[in-house]
Design a protein around this motif. Sequence first.
Motif, PDB file in Angstrom:
ATOM      1  N   HIS A 101       0.829  -1.208   0.000  1.00 20.99           N
ATOM      2  CA  HIS A 101       0.000   0.000   0.000  1.00 20.99           C
ATOM      3  C   HIS A 101       0.861   1.256   0.000  1.00 20.99           C
ATOM      4  CE1 HIS A 101      -2.903   2.939   1.810  1.00 20.99           C
ATOM      5  NE2 HIS A 101      -3.691   2.373   0.908  1.00 20.99           N
ATOM      6  N   GLU A 108      -3.445   6.729  -5.438  1.00 18.20           N
ATOM      7  CA  GLU A 108      -3.838   5.326  -5.378  1.00 18.20           C
ATOM      8  C   GLU A 108      -4.059   4.875  -3.932  1.00 18.20           C
ATOM      9  OE1 GLU A 108      -3.915   2.430  -8.019  1.00 18.20           O
ATOM     10  OE2 GLU A 108      -4.865   4.297  -8.666  1.00 18.20           O
ATOM     11  N   TRP A 112      -7.446   2.807  -2.252  1.00 18.66           N
ATOM     12  CA  TRP A 112      -7.318   1.416  -1.826  1.00 18.66           C
ATOM     13  C   TRP A 112      -6.963   1.351  -0.344  1.00 18.66           C
ATOM     14  CZ3 TRP A 112      -8.172  -2.765  -4.973  1.00 18.66           C
ATOM     15  CH2 TRP A 112      -8.310  -2.493  -6.322  1.00 18.66           C
ATOM     16  N   MET A 117      -5.287  -4.683  -0.673  1.00 21.39           N
ATOM     17  CA  MET A 117      -4.092  -4.815  -1.507  1.00 21.39           C
ATOM     18  C   MET A 117      -3.952  -6.210  -2.118  1.00 21.39           C
ATOM     19  SD  MET A 117      -2.977  -1.869  -1.806  1.00 21.39           S
ATOM     20  CE  MET A 117      -1.679  -2.355  -2.910  1.00 21.39           C
ATOM     21  N   TYR A 120      -5.513  -5.728  -5.416  1.00 16.12           N
ATOM     22  CA  TYR A 120      -5.054  -4.594  -6.225  1.00 16.12           C
ATOM     23  C   TYR A 120      -4.700  -5.091  -7.627  1.00 16.12           C
ATOM     24  CZ  TYR A 120      -2.377  -0.481  -7.603  1.00 16.12           C
ATOM     25  OH  TYR A 120      -1.901   0.619  -8.258  1.00 16.12           O
TER      26      TYR A 120
END
Length: 138
Positions: A101, A108, A112, A117, A120
Motif C-alpha cells: 500500500h 492510489e 485502496w 491490496m 489490487y
Amino acid sequence: MGDWVSWGAGVALMFYGALVMWAYRPTRWTEPDAPGWLQAAIFCGFLAAVGNTAFWQVFGQPAVKLGWLTVAQLRGAGNWLDLLFKGGGALAAYLHLKAMHKSLSDEEQARWSVTEMAFYPNRRLCLRVLARITSRRK
C-alpha cells in the motif's frame, strides 16, 4: 526417524531464520516508508516462524522424549504461545500488505485500503516498485 528429521529441519529453519531476522532487524523507529514496512514484515514473519519452530520442534519433541514434559503439558503451553506465533504471522501478513500500500502513489493509496491490496489490479507493478526501492544503495 521422522522426529529427528523434523527436529533437524527445525534447527535449520532456526539458524537461517535467525540470519534473516538479523539482516532485516529494525534499524530505526520512525514512521516507515514502503521498504521499512516490508523490512518489518519480513522480520515479524521470521520471528513468528522461528519461535514456533523453536518451541514445537526443537524444544518440544526432545522435552517429551526425555520426559521433561508430558504431551498434555507441551500442548497446554504451546496453545498459549501460539497466540504469539500465529499472531506474529498474521501481523507479518498485514505488514506485507501495508508495504504494498505504501508503495502506491498518494492518489492510489486514497482509493485502496491496506486489506484490499491482495486484490489490487497492478500487484506485479507494485512488487516491482518495492523491489526497485529496496535495492537502492544508500
